[in-house]
Design an enzyme around this catalytic site. Structure first.
Site, PDB file in Angstrom:
ATOM      1  N   PHE A   2       0.652  -1.002   0.458  1.00  0.00           N
ATOM      2  CA  PHE A   2      -0.343   0.173   0.007  1.00  0.00           C
ATOM      3  C   PHE A   2       0.513   1.197  -0.272  1.00  0.00           C
ATOM      4  CE2 PHE A   2      -2.190  -3.201   1.987  1.00  0.00           C
ATOM      5  CZ  PHE A   2      -3.184  -3.627   1.679  1.00  0.00           C
ATOM      6  N   SER A  47      -6.573  -7.366  -1.473  1.00  0.00           N
ATOM      7  CA  SER A  47      -6.451  -6.982  -0.330  1.00  0.00           C
ATOM      8  C   SER A  47      -6.680  -5.778  -0.658  1.00  0.00           C
ATOM      9  CB  SER A  47      -5.267  -7.213  -0.240  1.00  0.00           C
ATOM     10  OG  SER A  47      -4.415  -8.789  -0.207  1.00  0.00           O
ATOM     11  N   CYS A  54      -3.745  -5.249   6.263  1.00  0.00           N
ATOM     12  CA  CYS A  54      -4.096  -5.787   5.176  1.00  0.00           C
ATOM     13  C   CYS A  54      -4.714  -6.822   5.616  1.00  0.00           C
ATOM     14  CB  CYS A  54      -2.652  -6.321   4.754  1.00  0.00           C
ATOM     15  SG  CYS A  54      -2.849  -7.391   3.349  1.00  0.00           S
ATOM     16  N   THR A  56      -8.567  -9.677   3.959  1.00  0.00           N
ATOM     17  CA  THR A  56      -8.400 -10.151   2.641  1.00  0.00           C
ATOM     18  C   THR A  56      -9.821 -10.207   1.992  1.00  0.00           C
ATOM     19  OG1 THR A  56      -6.930 -12.123   2.331  1.00  0.00           O
ATOM     20  CG2 THR A  56      -8.224 -12.318   0.816  1.00  0.00           C
ATOM     21  N   ALA A  70      -8.828 -12.617  11.892  1.00  0.00           N
ATOM     22  CA  ALA A  70      -8.094 -13.041  12.462  1.00  0.00           C
ATOM     23  C   ALA A  70      -7.732 -13.255  13.991  1.00  0.00           C
ATOM     24  CB  ALA A  70      -6.664 -13.769  11.747  1.00  0.00           C
ATOM     25  N   HIS A 108       0.356  -4.711   8.035  1.00  0.00           N
ATOM     26  CA  HIS A 108       1.784  -5.553   9.492  1.00  0.00           C
ATOM     27  C   HIS A 108       1.180  -4.831   9.602  1.00  0.00           C
ATOM     28  CE1 HIS A 108       3.163  -8.120   5.411  1.00  0.00           C
ATOM     29  NE2 HIS A 108       1.375  -8.259   5.583  1.00  0.00           N
ATOM     30  N   THR A 154       3.914  12.164   8.205  1.00  0.00           N
ATOM     31  CA  THR A 154       5.649  13.352   8.373  1.00  0.00           C
ATOM     32  C   THR A 154       5.669  12.778   9.762  1.00  0.00           C
ATOM     33  OG1 THR A 154       6.056  13.968   6.258  1.00  0.00           O
ATOM     34  CG2 THR A 154       7.387  14.618   7.929  1.00  0.00           C
TER      35      THR A 154
END
Length: 233
Positions: A2, A47, A54, A56, A70, A108, A154
């Site tokens: 991404f 995704s 991330c 699905t 999960a 992640h 930033t």
């Protein structure tokens, strides 16, 4: 992969806990609505980053999509704190024709961070955060990149001693992401710049190699110190 440029703010329309004995393994089925603007080219298995996580796509319509979350994801992110009606940042995985306006984001999550303060500065907004895992601060540097709830931002200040960091949101960004809607005490998902992790690992490997191998760094330093001491006698 991404970019951290949020494409839309979706709305949580359903949260269904999954039985640990059924498919989903004790996680949650999450449905996001008001997402039509990013679903025109969606396919099952694609995704989508939801608050920087991330996930699905398992089902979709013209306006909403469903993902499974999960148990490990619930533990590592703030998705377990979501409630029906809440807004979430959304971004599709990048395609070959996407311009990188942000930075490389994996989706992640490394840890979460608590909002410590929100301070207006003209039409901008400075927000201070404390990471739940302070060890990530070694990857967080002033003027560097950070991903918060999926938004590439930033860093304007970092205090390693007090264990906080700050970002400043201009007026436009405040309208396009969910973080300004959150209150002091709420949490955001944090993904640090992956470049720092790779550099750290490579430097560590080279240092270990140099310290241990025959004729390596440690041996050279010791030899040079001894030679210098003998020369001064």
């Amino acid at each position: 992969m991404f970019t951290g440029i949020v494409e839309a703010i979706g709305t949580v329309s359903a949260l269904i806990p999954q039985d640990s004995t059924a498919t989903g393994g004790g996680g949650t089925s999450l449905t996001i609505s008001n997402a039509a603007s990013i679903l025109g080219d969606v396919h099952l298995g694609d995704s989508i980053a939801v608050n920087g996580t991330c996930l699905t796509v398992t089902e979709f319509t013209a306006d909403n999509f469903k993902v499974g979350v999960a148990p490990e994801t619930l533990r590592r992110t703030n998705l377990g704190e979501l409630k029906v009606g809440m807004g979430v940042n959304l971004e599709r995985a990048v395609g070959g024709d996407v311009r990188f306006g942000g930075h490389f984001v994996q989706g992640h999550v490394d840890t979460t961070a608590e909002i410590l303060s929100k301070t207006p500065d003209g039409n901008a907004l400075t927000i201070r955060f404390r990471p739940n895992d302070p060890s990530v601060l070694r990857y967080i540097v002033e003027k560097g990149y950070i991903t918060l709830d999926g938004a590439s931002l930033t860093l304007v200040a970092v205090d390693d001693k007090e264990k906080w960091f700050e970002v400043m949101l201009v007026a436009y960004t405040q309208e396009k992401i969910v973080i300004p809607r959150k209150a002091v005490g709420d949490t955001v998902n944090v993904e640090v710049d992956m470049a720092g992790k790779y550099i750290e690992k490579q430097v560590q490997a080279q240092l270990e190699k140099g310290l241990l191998e025959e004729g390596g760094l440690l041996q050279r330093l010791v030899r040079e110190a001894v030679e210098k001491a003998l020369a001064e006698k």
